[in-house]
Design a protein around this motif. Structure first.
Motif, PDB file in Angstrom:
ATOM      1  N   ARG A 235       0.874  -0.996   0.032  1.00  0.00           N
ATOM      2  CA  ARG A 235      -0.122   0.031   0.107  1.00  0.00           C
ATOM      3  C   ARG A 235       1.052   1.100   0.025  1.00  0.00           C
ATOM      4  NH1 ARG A 235      -2.050   0.562   4.701  1.00  0.00           N
ATOM      5  NH2 ARG A 235      -1.510  -1.615   5.257  1.00  0.00           N
ATOM      6  N   TYR A 236       0.483   2.323  -0.568  1.00  0.00           N
ATOM      7  CA  TYR A 236       1.039   3.512  -0.490  1.00  0.00           C
ATOM      8  C   TYR A 236       1.090   4.126   0.901  1.00  0.00           C
ATOM      9  CZ  TYR A 236       3.333   7.692  -2.501  1.00  0.00           C
ATOM     10  OH  TYR A 236       3.944   9.082  -2.726  1.00  0.00           O
ATOM     11  N   ASP A 237       1.798   3.717   1.877  1.00  0.00           N
ATOM     12  CA  ASP A 237       1.733   4.454   3.104  1.00  0.00           C
ATOM     13  C   ASP A 237       2.871   3.868   3.802  1.00  0.00           C
ATOM     14  OD1 ASP A 237       1.046   2.175   4.834  1.00  0.00           O
ATOM     15  OD2 ASP A 237      -0.916   2.571   3.952  1.00  0.00           O
ATOM     16  N   GLU A 238       3.171   4.655   4.780  1.00  0.00           N
ATOM     17  CA  GLU A 238       4.540   4.126   5.637  1.00  0.00           C
ATOM     18  C   GLU A 238       4.560   2.742   6.280  1.00  0.00           C
ATOM     19  OE1 GLU A 238       7.445   7.878   6.914  1.00  0.00           O
ATOM     20  OE2 GLU A 238       5.048   8.550   7.455  1.00  0.00           O
ATOM     21  N   GLU A 239       3.175   2.779   6.859  1.00  0.00           N
ATOM     22  CA  GLU A 239       3.100   1.475   7.742  1.00  0.00           C
ATOM     23  C   GLU A 239       3.350   0.366   7.109  1.00  0.00           C
ATOM     24  OE1 GLU A 239       3.092  -1.074  10.233  1.00  0.00           O
ATOM     25  OE2 GLU A 239       2.890   0.989  10.678  1.00  0.00           O
ATOM     26  N   SER A 240       2.681   0.253   5.662  1.00  0.00           N
ATOM     27  CA  SER A 240       2.545  -0.735   4.954  1.00  0.00           C
ATOM     28  C   SER A 240       4.256  -1.250   4.177  1.00  0.00           C
ATOM     29  CB  SER A 240       1.967  -0.466   3.532  1.00  0.00           C
ATOM     30  OG  SER A 240       1.848  -1.872   2.849  1.00  0.00           O
ATOM     31  N   ALA A 241       4.904   0.173   4.120  1.00  0.00           N
ATOM     32  CA  ALA A 241       6.374  -0.116   3.604  1.00  0.00           C
ATOM     33  C   ALA A 241       7.298  -0.556   4.687  1.00  0.00           C
ATOM     34  CB  ALA A 241       6.696   1.208   3.180  1.00  0.00           C
ATOM     35  N   ARG A 242       6.978  -0.440   5.865  1.00  0.00           N
ATOM     36  CA  ARG A 242       7.732  -0.832   7.001  1.00  0.00           C
ATOM     37  C   ARG A 242       7.306  -2.114   7.167  1.00  0.00           C
ATOM     38  NH1 ARG A 242       7.515   3.561  10.788  1.00  0.00           N
ATOM     39  NH2 ARG A 242       5.090   3.095  10.726  1.00  0.00           N
ATOM     40  N   ALA A 243       6.322  -2.527   7.099  1.00  0.00           N
ATOM     41  CA  ALA A 243       5.855  -3.872   7.415  1.00  0.00           C
ATOM     42  C   ALA A 243       6.600  -4.988   6.404  1.00  0.00           C
ATOM     43  CB  ALA A 243       4.521  -4.226   7.271  1.00  0.00           C
ATOM     44  N   LEU A 244       6.800  -4.328   5.103  1.00  0.00           N
ATOM     45  CA  LEU A 244       7.310  -5.236   3.946  1.00  0.00           C
ATOM     46  C   LEU A 244       8.846  -5.401   4.214  1.00  0.00           C
ATOM     47  CD1 LEU A 244       7.260  -6.467   1.291  1.00  0.00           C
ATOM     48  CD2 LEU A 244       7.406  -4.407   0.304  1.00  0.00           C
ATOM     49  N   ALA A 245       9.342  -4.013   4.584  1.00  0.00           N
ATOM     50  CA  ALA A 245      10.877  -4.209   4.834  1.00  0.00           C
ATOM     51  C   ALA A 245      11.195  -5.094   5.870  1.00  0.00           C
ATOM     52  CB  ALA A 245      11.235  -2.718   5.110  1.00  0.00           C
ATOM     53  N   ALA A 246      10.399  -5.045   6.972  1.00  0.00           N
ATOM     54  CA  ALA A 246      10.504  -6.153   8.056  1.00  0.00           C
ATOM     55  C   ALA A 246      10.750  -7.519   7.672  1.00  0.00           C
ATOM     56  CB  ALA A 246       9.595  -5.791   9.148  1.00  0.00           C
ATOM     57  N   ARG A 247      10.093  -8.073   6.579  1.00  0.00           N
ATOM     58  CA  ARG A 247      10.059  -9.062   6.414  1.00  0.00           C
ATOM     59  C   ARG A 247      11.099  -9.303   5.125  1.00  0.00           C
ATOM     60  NH1 ARG A 247       5.914  -9.547   3.386  1.00  0.00           N
ATOM     61  NH2 ARG A 247       4.599  -7.745   3.737  1.00  0.00           N
ATOM     62  N   TRP A 248      11.740  -8.285   4.800  1.00  0.00           N
ATOM     63  CA  TRP A 248      12.562  -8.166   3.592  1.00  0.00           C
ATOM     64  C   TRP A 248      13.782  -9.706   3.712  1.00  0.00           C
ATOM     65  CZ3 TRP A 248      11.316  -5.772  -0.288  1.00  0.00           C
ATOM     66  CH2 TRP A 248      12.333  -5.584  -1.571  1.00  0.00           C
ATOM     67  N   ARG A 249      14.381  -9.454   4.835  1.00  0.00           N
ATOM     68  CA  ARG A 249      15.563 -10.610   4.782  1.00  0.00           C
ATOM     69  C   ARG A 249      15.184 -12.026   4.990  1.00  0.00           C
ATOM     70  NH1 ARG A 249      18.853  -6.533   8.274  1.00  0.00           N
ATOM     71  NH2 ARG A 249      20.655  -6.051   6.860  1.00  0.00           N
ATOM     72  N   ASP A 250      13.788 -12.280   5.349  1.00  0.00           N
ATOM     73  CA  ASP A 250      13.415 -13.579   5.531  1.00  0.00           C
ATOM     74  C   ASP A 250      13.137 -13.885   4.073  1.00  0.00           C
ATOM     75  OD1 ASP A 250      13.237 -13.311   8.128  1.00  0.00           O
ATOM     76  OD2 ASP A 250      10.999 -12.695   8.311  1.00  0.00           O
ATOM     77  N   GLN A 251      12.679 -13.118   3.075  1.00  0.00           N
ATOM     78  CA  GLN A 251      12.454 -13.511   1.647  1.00  0.00           C
ATOM     79  C   GLN A 251      13.727 -13.614   0.842  1.00  0.00           C
ATOM     80  OE1 GLN A 251       8.809 -12.500   0.259  1.00  0.00           O
ATOM     81  NE2 GLN A 251       8.218 -10.767   1.408  1.00  0.00           N
ATOM     82  N   ALA A 270      12.156   2.757   3.760  1.00  0.00           N
ATOM     83  CA  ALA A 270      11.847   1.833   4.601  1.00  0.00           C
ATOM     84  C   ALA A 270      12.768   0.810   4.789  1.00  0.00           C
ATOM     85  CB  ALA A 270      10.439   1.133   4.452  1.00  0.00           C
ATOM     86  N   LEU A 271      13.531   0.285   3.865  1.00  0.00           N
ATOM     87  CA  LEU A 271      14.662  -0.611   3.655  1.00  0.00           C
ATOM     88  C   LEU A 271      15.755   0.178   4.368  1.00  0.00           C
ATOM     89  CD1 LEU A 271      14.592  -1.868   0.046  1.00  0.00           C
ATOM     90  CD2 LEU A 271      13.841  -3.103   2.264  1.00  0.00           C
ATOM     91  N   GLN A 272      16.080   1.339   4.129  1.00  0.00           N
ATOM     92  CA  GLN A 272      17.173   1.892   4.796  1.00  0.00           C
ATOM     93  C   GLN A 272      16.994   2.108   6.329  1.00  0.00           C
ATOM     94  OE1 GLN A 272      16.949   5.653   2.532  1.00  0.00           O
ATOM     95  NE2 GLN A 272      18.986   4.883   1.267  1.00  0.00           N
ATOM     96  N   ASP A 273      15.886   2.407   6.647  1.00  0.00           N
ATOM     97  CA  ASP A 273      15.420   2.389   8.213  1.00  0.00           C
ATOM     98  C   ASP A 273      15.539   1.075   8.751  1.00  0.00           C
ATOM     99  OD1 ASP A 273      14.986   5.204   7.776  1.00  0.00           O
ATOM    100  OD2 ASP A 273      12.613   4.886   8.019  1.00  0.00           O
ATOM    101  N   GLU A 274      15.310   0.139   8.192  1.00  0.00           N
ATOM    102  CA  GLU A 274      15.543  -1.234   8.507  1.00  0.00           C
ATOM    103  C   GLU A 274      16.830  -1.601   8.486  1.00  0.00           C
ATOM    104  OE1 GLU A 274      13.602  -4.605  10.179  1.00  0.00           O
ATOM    105  OE2 GLU A 274      12.859  -2.535   9.549  1.00  0.00           O
ATOM    106  N   GLY A 275      17.884  -0.910   8.135  1.00  0.00           N
ATOM    107  CA  GLY A 275      19.267  -0.948   8.162  1.00  0.00           C
ATOM    108  C   GLY A 275      19.670  -2.096   7.036  1.00  0.00           C
TER     109      GLY A 275
END
Lengths: 344, 344
Positions: A235-251, A270-275
């Motif tokens: 979704r085009y909002d920060e929350e959705s992006a954050r959630a996606l970034a949080a699952r990034w490495r798992d994928q 969001a990715l950068q904020d996730e490190g």
DNA sequence: TTGAAAGCGCTACCAC
DNA sequence: GTGGTAGCGCTTTCAA
């Protein structure tokens, strides 16, 4: 139809709308003469004094011809109908759109946009057909079925043109090859060594017609290269992006084509904020080549989309109107190329 | 007018467009009956078998009524004309616009957008008047003179509504109080201690009608506070932003209202590249509250603009049409408030 | 050089 | 219940 329909008893102070008969009366000539003068009919010669009298009378009364009456009499109009479900967004599209309108105007068409939000396909087609347009150019957001096309043609439309992603039977299909966008993006990622490639699919409604083909294009590009493509709803909002970034490495993703630059900017932040480092750990590429993408650090790589000129397309419409029997043309409206900056 | 105008000798394979007379013939009834049935006229009772025959005949022929003929006969239409010089950009505006169209549709108006780019005001007004709309809602980008309004009213328009920044004589003026945007932005900067306040003026054409009032609003806010306001022309490209940033310290500015978030993002990046700290050395505030502004570091402060509901406005239009003699209404369409983030 | 009149497709009166 | 018909505003043929 809800109010009293006959004459105009509710027309107040303002005197009735002047007709050519009023002009004729005031000028002391016949309606025919008025028509000849105001249309500069060349087949007939009117004396200069008469012309002037007619013109002055028309001016004085504020006479404006009645388009409906005129086209009823003529048996055809030069209206080009552009059904629009949603006002298209984005500078690219609106630039194209303005050019297109302007060019049609120059070719002496009356361009009318008809908002058809919330109507079903056939219902909408009937509504358009009532206006007896000489051509209908569907922008693709408004759906058009084979049945709808039939209705339009039966009611006199000489050309039905779809300008979108689908190819509707019986129309001139001007295809915006969205697949190419995904294809060049994915190819770029693969060639720069990425293997697990995400493709962002916006969850916002109305974008499926773009996102679907772009995903398919990406899949095509990955085929046989050993790379895999993973659809990523967002979704085009920060929350959705954050959630996606949080699952990034798992994928286990190492590259992403983010639908367009706006989604790309959102996701990259969001990715950068996730490190997650960009482009080190994951490459990011958008589309549309927005100026804003260049302002980020790293600068956003993108797919630049070159849209066909509005003028060129207007000429195509004109030809289709004048020669309705030529084979339905089918041509691609856009060309895509990667602009590599720093995020990939 | 350029091609042969009488009948349709160039209509090929496809049989002629069916009229209500064709339906009547096929159903074995009169045209009057056809009209009664298809319009569900309640004042007259038609037997069920007849109704069915008529409906089937209409269906078989693919009959669609001719809107021009209908409104010619009726003496009025329910067309609301929306002249648009440029397709409006930005999600805020296009959302509003869609709502507005949808609501008018629900009120049984036919909404038609008429692109009038490159016409002079009076010429455009005549073109609109030819369509005999019941109302004209000018979006403000298309200019409308007192003369143009007169033409429209004379040709039967029951309401002329301007939706913009100016207040045209004789119209219902729905004002987008752009001045407020500049005012709240400047007030915010002043209250947080800024004294030399720049106001970005986009050099792109078509934005003057927004930027002018916004600058004026900022001036109003600064008045009597000891703060000064400096207009800053800026093109929407990196080169122009860089040039402006390079002159920044010479101008001794410590705050800037950047017209909108996009210009603000562009300028903020240029300032940072020039080594000017935000908000330390200079505060930056945009407008429109774009999502992207939140992704920057520092997060961009902005003026959020709350636009009136499209539905509400549609009801206003409807009232103006039904009671053309009520005093021209004049109301503000937007409310502005500062959203302070980190850049100010 | 100008005028009279037909007719585009439709709806709403008024007869039957 | 249904049909005949006038007429909305305009253009264009045919006659004068």
């Amino acid at each position: 139809m809800s109010q009293s329909t006959d004459q105009s008893p509710e027309r107040p102070a303002g005197r009735a709308v002047p007709t050519s008969a009023d002009v004729a009366r005031l000028a002391g000539v016949s309606r025919a003469t008025v028509s000849y003068v105001l249309n500069n009919t060349s087949a007939v010669r009117i004396s200069e004094p008469t012309r002037r009298r007619v013109r002055e009378a028309a001016e004085e009364l504020g006479y404006v011809p009645h388009a409906a009456a005129r086209s009823l009499r003529a048996g055809h109009s030069r209206m080009v109908l552009l059904p629009t479900a949603h006002v298209p967004v984005g500078p690219l599209y609106s630039q194209f759109f303005n050019d297109f309108q302007w060019a049609l105007r120059r070719l002496d068409y009356t361009v009318v946009q008809y908002g058809s939000v919330g109507m079903r396909a056939e219902e909408a087609a009937r509504a358009w057909a009532e206006l007896r347009p000489v051509a209908v150019v569907s922008l693709g957001e408004a759906e058009l079925t084979a049945q709808g096309v039939e209705i339009l043609k039966r009611s006199g439309a000489r050309a039905v043109i779809t300008l979108g992603t689908q190819n509707v039977e019986g129309t001139h299909a001007l295809v915006m090859e969205q697949g190419r966008v995904g294809e060049v993006a994915a190819t770029h990622l693969v060639e720069t060594g990425r293997r697990r490639i995400g493709v962002v699919i916006p969850e916002e409604p109305g974008l499926d017609m773009f996102s679907g083909p772009r995903l398919e294009g990406a899949r095509r590009a990955a085929e046989g290269t050993g790379a895999t493509v993973v659809p990523l709803p967002l979704r085009y909002d920060e929350e959705s992006a954050r959630a996606l970034a949080a699952r990034w490495r798992d994928q286990d993703l190492d590259g992403v084509f983010a639908y367009n630059d706006e989604y790309a900017m959102l996701l990259m932040r969001a990715l950068q904020d996730e490190g997650i480092s960009v482009p080190g750990e994951t490459a990011v590429i958008g589309a549309d080549d927005l100026l804003l993408g260049r302002l980020l650090r790293p600068r956003l790589s993108t797919v630049a989309i070159d849209m066909v000129l509005g003028r060129e397309l207007a000429e195509l419409v004109d030809r289709a109107v004048r020669e309705p029997d030529t084979a339905p043309l089918s041509r691609s409206l856009l060309d895509s190329r990667v602009v590599r900056r720093e995020s990939s």
